[in-house]
Write a protein that holds these residues in place. Structure first.
Motif, PDB file in Angstrom:
ATOM      1  N   THR A 109       0.811  -1.222   0.000  1.00 32.49           N
ATOM      2  CA  THR A 109       0.000   0.000   0.000  1.00 32.49           C
ATOM      3  C   THR A 109       0.844   1.273   0.000  1.00 32.49           C
ATOM      4  OG1 THR A 109      -0.161  -0.073   2.429  1.00 32.49           O
ATOM      5  CG2 THR A 109      -1.930  -1.128   1.186  1.00 32.49           C
ATOM      6  N   GLN A 140      -5.007   3.521   2.562  1.00 30.99           N
ATOM      7  CA  GLN A 140      -4.210   2.432   3.136  1.00 30.99           C
ATOM      8  C   GLN A 140      -4.963   1.762   4.279  1.00 30.99           C
ATOM      9  OE1 GLN A 140      -0.085   2.896   4.205  1.00 30.99           O
ATOM     10  NE2 GLN A 140       0.251   4.481   2.674  1.00 30.99           N
ATOM     11  N   TRP A 142      -6.168  -2.139   4.274  1.00 31.08           N
ATOM     12  CA  TRP A 142      -5.675  -3.079   5.289  1.00 31.08           C
ATOM     13  C   TRP A 142      -6.815  -3.657   6.114  1.00 31.08           C
ATOM     14  CZ3 TRP A 142      -1.664  -5.856   5.175  1.00 31.08           C
ATOM     15  CH2 TRP A 142      -0.468  -5.391   4.612  1.00 31.08           C
ATOM     16  N   VAL A 146       3.603  -9.422   6.177  1.00 28.98           N
ATOM     17  CA  VAL A 146       3.587  -8.005   5.828  1.00 28.98           C
ATOM     18  C   VAL A 146       5.021  -7.490   5.777  1.00 28.98           C
ATOM     19  CG1 VAL A 146       2.739  -5.722   6.460  1.00 28.98           C
ATOM     20  CG2 VAL A 146       1.367  -7.762   7.004  1.00 28.98           C
TER      21      VAL A 146
END
Length: 201
Positions: free
Chosen positions: A151, A159, A163, A179
């Motif tokens: 992102t 973002q 998420w 991540v």
């Protein structure tokens, strides 16, 4: 289900080793952060875990077996630069539907305008194209998502929304999520544990 890197090493030709003997395991249902300085090999490591690249040494195992080389990969990598992960000769709809066909609720949750699906990748912004790639990766038979700075090109509000959608879907399907990010605040906020890439060997 477990995704495991066993003594993974990588170098290109006779160049210096990018990394040596990296060992890591990711379980379905957990969210793991991967930290490390630029150039240490995090992206290459993710490419190997997802089957897009081969290791010089070591192996990647999915529940004790080698990753399937054909068909839909249960380990999906979302690249930092979406333009490198798509066929420029395909329109966005064909790209998104490559592995499955997301429904309207998925498009809405990822803030994908249906009009984008009739456009070529070059006609979309990086953020728009990235949302197409995220939808493509979230097929029902995906068991692990490797998110490599996925992102970075989006504004802070978008973002957070992306998420939220990915984390909720990962939790509901018991997917494993790795991540990769330089944003320590993001890592600390959403991950159940954090790995320093330099400590894997």
């Amino acid at each position: 289900m477990q995704l495991e890197a066993r003594s993974i090493s990588k170098r290109y030709g006779e160049e210096q080793w990018l990394f040596r003997n990296a060992n890591a395991a990711l379980q379905t249902g957990e969210v793991v952060g991967l930290l490390g300085p630029s150039g240490c090999g995090k992206s290459t490591f993710c490419r190997i875990l997802a089957g897009y690249d081969s290791s010089t040494e070591g192996e990647v195992m999915l529940d004790g077996e080698r990753l399937p080389s054909k068909g839909y990969r249960p380990v999906q990598l979302i690249f930092q630069h979406p333009e490198r992960a798509v066929n420029p000769r395909w329109k966005a709809g064909a790209i998104m539907n490559e592995g499955w066909q997301p429904d309207g609720s998925m498009l809405e949750s990822l803030e994908i305008n249906p009009e984008w699906l009739n456009r070529w990748p070059s006609e979309l912004s990086g953020g728009e194209l990235q949302r197409i790639c995220i939808a493509r990766a979230l097929a029902p038979h995906t068991r692990f998502i490797l998110a490599d700075e996925m992102t970075t090109m989006l504004d802070a509000i978008t973002q957070a929304r992306i998420w939220k959608t990915v984390l909720e879907l990962a939790a509901s399907r018991q997917m494993g999520l790795m991540v990769v990010s330089h944003d320590r605040h993001l890592i600390d906020r959403i991950c159940t544990r954090v790995i320093d890439f330099r400590s894997l060997g």
